[in-house]
Design an enzyme around this catalytic site. Sequence first.
Site, PDB file in Angstrom:
ATOM      1  N   GLU A 251      -4.305   4.188  -8.950  1.00 32.01           N
ATOM      2  CA  GLU A 251      -5.313   5.152  -8.501  1.00 32.01           C
ATOM      3  C   GLU A 251      -5.167   6.370  -9.409  1.00 32.01           C
ATOM      4  O   GLU A 251      -4.218   7.146  -9.277  1.00 32.01           O
ATOM      5  CB  GLU A 251      -5.087   5.519  -7.029  1.00 32.01           C
TER       6      GLU A 251
ATOM      7  N   HIS B 243       0.864  -1.185   0.000  1.00 28.73           N
ATOM      8  CA  HIS B 243       0.000   0.000   0.000  1.00 28.73           C
ATOM      9  C   HIS B 243       0.901   1.236   0.000  1.00 28.73           C
ATOM     10  O   HIS B 243       1.933   1.257   0.670  1.00 28.73           O
ATOM     11  CB  HIS B 243      -0.870  -0.012   1.262  1.00 28.73           C
ATOM     12  N   ASN B 244       0.506   2.270  -0.749  1.00 28.23           N
ATOM     13  CA  ASN B 244       1.328   3.492  -0.813  1.00 28.23           C
ATOM     14  C   ASN B 244       2.796   3.147  -1.056  1.00 28.23           C
ATOM     15  O   ASN B 244       3.694   3.616  -0.347  1.00 28.23           O
ATOM     16  CB  ASN B 244       1.194   4.305   0.486  1.00 28.23           C
TER      17      ASN B 244
ATOM     18  N   HIS C 145       1.127  11.026  -2.627  1.00 24.85           N
ATOM     19  CA  HIS C 145      -0.112  10.889  -1.865  1.00 24.85           C
ATOM     20  C   HIS C 145      -0.851  12.215  -1.980  1.00 24.85           C
ATOM     21  O   HIS C 145      -0.441  13.211  -1.385  1.00 24.85           O
ATOM     22  CB  HIS C 145       0.193  10.537  -0.405  1.00 24.85           C
TER      23      HIS C 145
ATOM     24  N   ASP D 136      -0.317   6.013  -7.143  1.00 26.00           N
ATOM     25  CA  ASP D 136      -1.294   7.110  -7.097  1.00 26.00           C
ATOM     26  C   ASP D 136      -0.846   8.174  -8.092  1.00 26.00           C
ATOM     27  O   ASP D 136       0.157   8.857  -7.858  1.00 26.00           O
ATOM     28  CB  ASP D 136      -1.344   7.728  -5.689  1.00 26.00           C
TER      29      ASP D 136
ATOM     30  N   GLU E 134       1.240  -0.185  -5.518  1.00 31.38           N
ATOM     31  CA  GLU E 134       0.240   0.870  -5.708  1.00 31.38           C
ATOM     32  C   GLU E 134       0.880   2.103  -6.326  1.00 31.38           C
ATOM     33  O   GLU E 134       1.982   2.505  -5.932  1.00 31.38           O
ATOM     34  CB  GLU E 134      -0.413   1.243  -4.371  1.00 31.38           C
TER      35      GLU E 134
END
Length: 749
Positions: free
Chosen positions: A383, A304-305, A349, A336, A334
């Site tokens: 994302e 995650h992240n 983020h 983003d 991940e």
Amino acid sequence: MDPEGSCTEDDPHVKLMMEGSTLRKVKSRFWKKQRHFRLLEDGLTIWYKSGWAGKGHSKFSVSDLEAVREGHQSEVLLSIAEEFPAELCFTLVFHGRQGNLDLVAETPDEAQAWIQGVRKLIHKAQNMDEQGRQDQWVRDWFLKADKNKDGKMNFKEVKKLLKMMNVDMNEDHALCLFTMADKSETGYLEIEQFVHFYKILTQRDEVWKVFQDYSGDGEILTLEELECFLRVEQQEGQHSSHRAEELIQRYEPLESAVNQSAMTMDGFQAYLCSLDGSIFKPELLELHQDMTQPLSHYFISSSHNTYLLENQLTGLSSLEGYIQALKRGCRCVEVDSWDGDDGEPVVYHGHTLTKKILFKDVILTLRDYAFKVSEFPVIVSLENHCCLEQQTVMANHLRQILGDMLLTAPLDGQIPERLPSPQQLRGKILLKAKKSGGLETRLDETLAYEASDEEEVADGDPESPTLKDPQAEENKKSKLSRELSDLVVYCKNVRFQGFEQARSNATCYEISSFSESKAKRLSKEAGAEFVRYNSQQLSRTYPSGMRTDSSNYNPQDMWSTGCQIVALNFQTAGLEMDLNDGFFRQNGSCGLILKPDFMRDANSRFSPEKPEERPGYKPLRLSIQVISGQQLPKVNMKEGSIVDPLVRVEIFGVPIDQVKAETSHINNNGFNPVWNQTLNFIIHVPELALVRFVVEDFDMTTKNDFIGQFTLPFTCIQPGYRHIHLLSKDGTPIPPSSLFVNVSISELT
């Protein structure tokens, strides 16, 4: 002192390292300072200081290093590429979460000498046997304590050194052993004599007792006696004769004993401390599972992240996050993505102070590192917050940089009825993102999509009443570029709309994301349905948005319902990452673990809340005799400070299996504490259980300090007399620290 006993000083690269070099240590485009580096005489310690006259210096062990990267293979060195050419640059990469060391040499030859020299030394350190590691550890301590560098120590200095090594012992006994080791009667011990002294000091009474139980004459184990030990204690009944001969050949140091197919006490202890004597079944460390089943039948190591190295509000975004995760076997990362100022999408983020990195640099990193540790597929969880134009830029980067690595169409050109297998997807990168329509349709260039769970709210229940507002519903509609949509094949993000809807309408290539709170609620309220759903569909779970410190949830709660992509903050050390590392250590550390058969069945009746209702329910008894500890690390480096260790065994699994028990603490002994205490457990779902051994320094007034841990799946435990080689909080080995245990597993009567 060469790790393998042969001289390395003749190697020209190592020789130059020992003579020393002035290298630039680089921390950023603006921080580049000269430091004098050299390899110490032990052949395993690299020392450096700021100037010839300065007092400040640092050092680290070659065994702390994982690899050397040549050229501009770090963000820092890339930032100074115009100033310093690639042939002068290299990066020392450390195990665990320790930051890398970026260096620039004066000449290409000097850079090559350090690159090749360090690689040779890393190779030697990695190939040392357990005894070699032990001897090197002792030598390291000797060199650390030898302040005047005269290569010898008197008894007073040895006593001080023993305290540094976590040994608090009877002075008369220590003096007696010191005298035995001082064969030249000089009143001093040189390094080899100190190693001998330490060996006498570390003779293991508890191992000697086990040896005596099976040795007829107390001197050796005959082949038959060793067979008996393997059969009775180690439960290695099959082929025990061949196995005994194999162990003698591998671990017995005395040639005369090998010739008569016998094992001495030294060989016996070497075997018990080896990989063969470890608590983890060696054959299960290798890739051994069936990799031909649908992807939904596997647990997948997931990050995650991934771009973060610290917390998610102000932490550093870095390509190193992707490299570190992939090196640990992670198979789902991940990304983003947000609009960049110059038309190039960036990764960070969103709406926080975290640094931005270029999307294309992330994809370049994936190209270079995706398959270094595992050949099985990598899922890129995208994302997407970009405008149409920058979405098209992303699609172009994915296609151009990844080329054939990127999966852009179903494998056989057919609409699948079930997901392909890891074996079929070897070497492929899959995009997990929004897609308009299914694999059957291609729509117009500008496409509408519905947001997935993860984007509806920062963290919370996507079925929350606030989302029923008409304006909120309208806002969930956005635009998606056809180029990006077309790259989504087997991992189309969709909103979860209930198990009933999924049963009647879901296609195998649709994947939903669940916040940790929603996943836990579904597990509690409809555990069996969730397990059945996950036998067909991929699910991704992610940490609460309230975890701004990038802390983690317990992944076991999600694995127990069959969720495959249980995303964790890999950058955050602690219990949860211990569980993840321990779980995925099996099966060749390839990042995929085949689920138990009762979680792969679309008609499964298994529920983590009611495991006893499963057909074939068969709980097991686990009995662990915690016998002793060996050379535990100090947690307080103050002189004279000795740890008071205790051992806690923690079981993680379905809710009924979440239990723990601990020994009493031993006062003032981190060197060779003996507990001889037995801890008993009932394991209701052995196939899903993890066992974590934790050693702590007891404190009556404050929280105990962490000393070390080791976590492994229950199904990977070797019964019998076993050593557990402890890991640091960072998940890296801390040799020679270990626990000695006797494990018994039996059916309930």
